[in-house]
Design an enzyme around this catalytic site. Structure first.
Site, short mmCIF file in Angstrom:
data_model
loop_
_atom_site.label_atom_id
_atom_site.label_comp_id
_atom_site.label_asym_id
_atom_site.label_seq_id
_atom_site.Cartn_x
_atom_site.Cartn_y
_atom_site.Cartn_z
CD GLU A 239 -2.78 -1.24 -0.06
OE1 GLU A 239 -3.08 -0.18 -0.66
OE2 GLU A 239 -3.13 -2.36 -0.47
CG ASP B 210 -3.24 -3.29 -7.28
OD1 ASP B 210 -4.35 -2.80 -7.01
OD2 ASP B 210 -2.37 -3.54 -6.44
CG HIS C 220 -1.03 1.05 -4.36
ND1 HIS C 220 -0.94 0.81 -5.71
CD2 HIS C 220 -1.48 -0.12 -3.80
CE1 HIS C 220 -1.32 -0.44 -5.96
NE2 HIS C 220 -1.64 -1.02 -4.82
#
Length: 290
Positions: A120, A195, A123
């Site tokens: 995360e 993703d 990202h």
């Protein structure tokens, strides 16, 4: 490209009932505010809660989504004993709609939590670095729906036309998690599958629908009569876009490792971070480096 929702409908033609679809344009910010005013009539709202703020933060929401948002917020207010619906209840409801409900009783071990935090954080790092993407609003390593972690971008405005640069930034952001896995964990996880699916879908549409590749303005549509040579060239152009944006994401992750490490540390402590806490991690490390 206007945002639309497809609604099943029945048309009567020549005495026959024919199944079809009807396209209904989604409301803009002003329209969403009007819809919210209707659904908020029977609710008690805190004095500081501005429906215009809710409308700006819900691009792409349909009328049903907005009704559900206020309903979820009202339930959250009742649950914590509040007399009125406030900003925190709306935030909770929006998170639930956009990111899914938290999976109660689901516990990850520390290695999985750490890998999820790295993913995360990748990202987030890319999302903060790109120029044309939507602002990062929240990041969490609390499992929601089928996801072990979520990074939420929140558009500041309605986008009726998406430029190539915006789509490229979206792909880079989606691949930021995989980039972080490769660089910081020296491995790859199955957590990047969704993703990758979304990134490839965007890239393929850029090539086969939007004409945003060296192949020029072509449109594949649903026609199945295209030559295998053309299909191979489309796949090659799609893979080229994906490869370029993954390389770009890797460069960003490599250059922001200290900030990512700080973000991962806080995620392991708190599970969820908001925009101010996220920015604090990156500004703190970059100010020290400067």
């Amino acid at each position: 490209m206007l945002a639309r929702r497809i609604i099943p409908c029945l048309d009567v033609k020549g005495g026959r009932v024919v199944k079809g679809v009807r396209f209904v344009d989604l409301a803009d910010a002003g329209g969403r505010e009007s819809i919210l005013n209707v659904h908020a009539r029977n609710l008690t709202l805190e004095p500081g809660l501005d429906l215009r703020w809710i409308a700006r933060g819900t691009p792409g929401f349909s009328g049903a989504d907005l009704a559900n948002l206020l309903n979820e917020a009202a339930i959250a207010a009742t649950r914590d004993g509040s007399e009125a619906v406030g900003r925190k209840h709306v935030e909770y409801a929006r998170d639930r709609i956009l990111m899914g409900a938290e999976r109660q009783g689901f516990v990850m071990d520390e290695d999985e939590r750490y890998a999820t935090a790295i993913h995360e954080a990748g990202h987030v790092a890319v999302g903060l670095a790109v120029e044309n993407g939507d602002p990062i609003h929240k990041v969490s390593i609390l499992p929601r729906g089928r996801a072990l972690g979520v990074t939420q971008s929140l558009p500041e405005r309605d986008r009726f036309m998406k430029k190539r640069e915006y789509l490229e930034d979206q792909i880079a952001l989606l691949l930021g998690g995989r980039a972080a896995e490769q660089i910081l964990l020296d491995t790859m996880t199955a957590g990047a599958s969704n993703d990758i699916e979304r990134a490839v879908e965007i890239a393929r549409r850029m090539v086969s629908e939007f004409g945003m590749s060296p192949l020029g303005p072509i449109y594949l549509g649903t026609d199945q009569t295209h030559s295998q040579n053309l299909l191979d060239r489309i796949e090659e152009a799609t893979n080229e876009i994906i490869g370029k944006q993954l390389e770009r994401a890797c460069v960003i992750v490599t250059s922001r490792q200290e900030s990512i490490a700080r973000l991962v540390e806080l995620l392991m402590e708190r599970d969820t971070l908001d925009a101010d806490e996220i920015l604090g991690c990156f500004q703190e490390c970059e100010n020290v480096a400067a």
